[in-house]
Scaffold this active site. Structure first.
Site, PDB file in Angstrom:
ATOM      1  CE1 TYR A 129      -2.939  -3.129   0.430  1.00  0.00           C
ATOM      2  CE2 TYR A 129      -3.183  -2.634   2.764  1.00  0.00           C
ATOM      3  CZ  TYR A 129      -3.465  -3.430   1.675  1.00  0.00           C
ATOM      4  OH  TYR A 129      -4.271  -4.542   1.831  1.00  0.00           O
TER       5      TYR A 129
ATOM      6  CG  HIS B  66      -0.837  -8.640   0.246  1.00  0.00           C
ATOM      7  ND1 HIS B  66      -0.451  -7.325   0.238  1.00  0.00           N
ATOM      8  CD2 HIS B  66      -2.190  -8.605   0.162  1.00  0.00           C
ATOM      9  CE1 HIS B  66      -1.513  -6.543   0.160  1.00  0.00           C
ATOM     10  NE2 HIS B  66      -2.580  -7.294   0.100  1.00  0.00           N
TER      11      HIS B  66
ATOM     12  CB  SER C 197     -13.644  -5.419   0.170  1.00  0.00           C
ATOM     13  OG  SER C 197     -14.496  -4.639  -0.627  1.00  0.00           O
TER      14      SER C 197
END
Length: 384
Positions: free
Chosen positions: A104, A174, A253
């Protein structure tokens, strides 16, 4: 034009735009009772927020995803001081779980989080992730993935510096590297645990057999997958596997990239670089059908005197006591509303009623473009 957009999306746009986009819509002018409660004194809010267990790791029942605090989509750079203010205000209201990743930014979000939590670092849980092939010094994105053990160790050294800490509470892979056996990855993490640099570890968007192999090598604390009313795929096998093995589940999300808040309708047009613009579920052909889910959430929001976002988050928490959503935001009001979800209570018959209604709505369109989905559900290669 659509084909051209798909060609230009790629991994960079996905990492920059997906995951923590839940806070894009404006809130209703009137505050729900849960939001009003979340804006009260820090002490009472911390108590209302409550705690949950991811394996043996205790965290607040709602976390904070900080993915977009360095850049939202391709063009908007949030104000750094405001982002730090949100991080610290969340802590004052009982949030103890913060989710970041080296990808990020890259790197920049970890720097923002490190500065934000420095005054109370040892009172919270910081999660970060390795696995994309990112230059350790420059942050430049390189092709494919990289979970080679020596790279993982060096990546964590960089994380520690950016996060201004001597340990990472929860370290995720990840995405599964198809070139590296998960046992080798676990071995690297085990060394970091022995050194006190990592306390717990987890996987994200991984194959099921890889979970079992990783857990056998070094017990997993949590897995992180997309999960919400909009995308319920983990219910089929991932969540049952977590229950079997005693692994916590962290939905990324959790607000369906803003859809469940009512931010998207038939008239919505997405900015260049917004991954939702190339997600089939948000196409002009599919949105009218999928809005039935938003209508359902709004009905329950009225019924429970809450916001749609709070209903969506509370629904997730009602599924299992070891599910901890991490809604992302770059706006203070949205953070306050999101943590207010912990005050929404569903009776067992309400959970059954809502689950039945959600299941009855068929969502049209894939959750992500094919070139992004290819990184999910991957099994690590066997150890030779």
């Amino acid at each position: 034009m659509a084909d051209q957009q798909k060609m230009t999306l790629g991994r960079r746009s996905f990492l920059g735009a997906a995951g923590s986009l839940a806070a894009t819509p404006l809130l209703d002018a009137g505050l729900s009772p849960a939001l009003a409660q979340s804006t009260s004194t820090a002490g009472s809010s911390a108590s209302a927020l409550g705690r949950r267990k991811l394996g043996s790791l205790e965290v607040s029942s709602v976390g904070l995803g900080v993915q977009n605090m360095s850049r939202t989509y391709q063009t908007t750079i949030p104000n750094r001081a405001e982002m730090i203010g949100i991080i610290r205000a969340a802590h004052e209201r009982g949030v103890t779980f913060y989710d970041a990743a080296e990808a990020y930014g890259p790197h920049e979000v970890e720097r923002i989080l490190g500065e934000g939590v420095q005054p109370f670092r040892n009172q919270i849980v910081v999660a970060s992730k390795f696995g994309w092939n990112i230059d350790l010094e420059t942050g430049k994105r390189l092709p494919e993935l990289n979970s080679r053990p020596e790279h993982v160790k060096l990546a964590v050294e960089g994380m520690l510096k950016r996060l201004r800490t001597d340990h990472i509470d929860l370290l995720y892979q990840h995405r599964v590297d198809p070139q590296v056996p998960i046992e080798d990855v676990a071995g690297a993490v085990k060394e970091l645990v022995a050194q006190g640099k990592v306390l717990h570890w987890g996987l994200s968007e991984m194959g099921l057999n890889t979970v079992r192999r990783a857990h056998a090598e070094l017990p997993l604390t949590a897995v992180q997958n997309e999960y919400s009313m909009l995308w319920r795929g983990p219910e089929e096998a991932v969540i049952p596997l977590c229950e079997e093995l005693g692994i916590g589940f962290v939905p990324w999300s959790p607000l369906g990239v803003g859809f469940l808040t009512g931010a998207i309708d038939e008239r919505t047009r997405f900015a260049e670089g917004d991954i939702r613009g190339v997600e089939a579920r948000f196409s002009s052909e599919n949105v009218p059908n999928n809005l039935a889910l938003v209508a359902l959430v709004k009905t329950w929001a009225d019924r429970k005197k809450a916001t749609p976002a709070q209903i969506a988050l509370a629904w997730l928490m009602a599924q299992k006591p070891w599910i901890v959503p991490i809604p992302g935001t770059t706006q203070m009001a949205h953070m306050l509303a999101n943590i207010g979800a912990a005050s929404i209570h569903f009776e067992p018959d309400e959970v059954a009623e809502l689950n039945k209604a959600v299941a009855a709505i068929q969502i049209n369109g894939a959750r992500l473009p094919d070139q992004v989905l290819v990184f999910s559900g991957v099994e690590a290669p066997p150890r030779t």
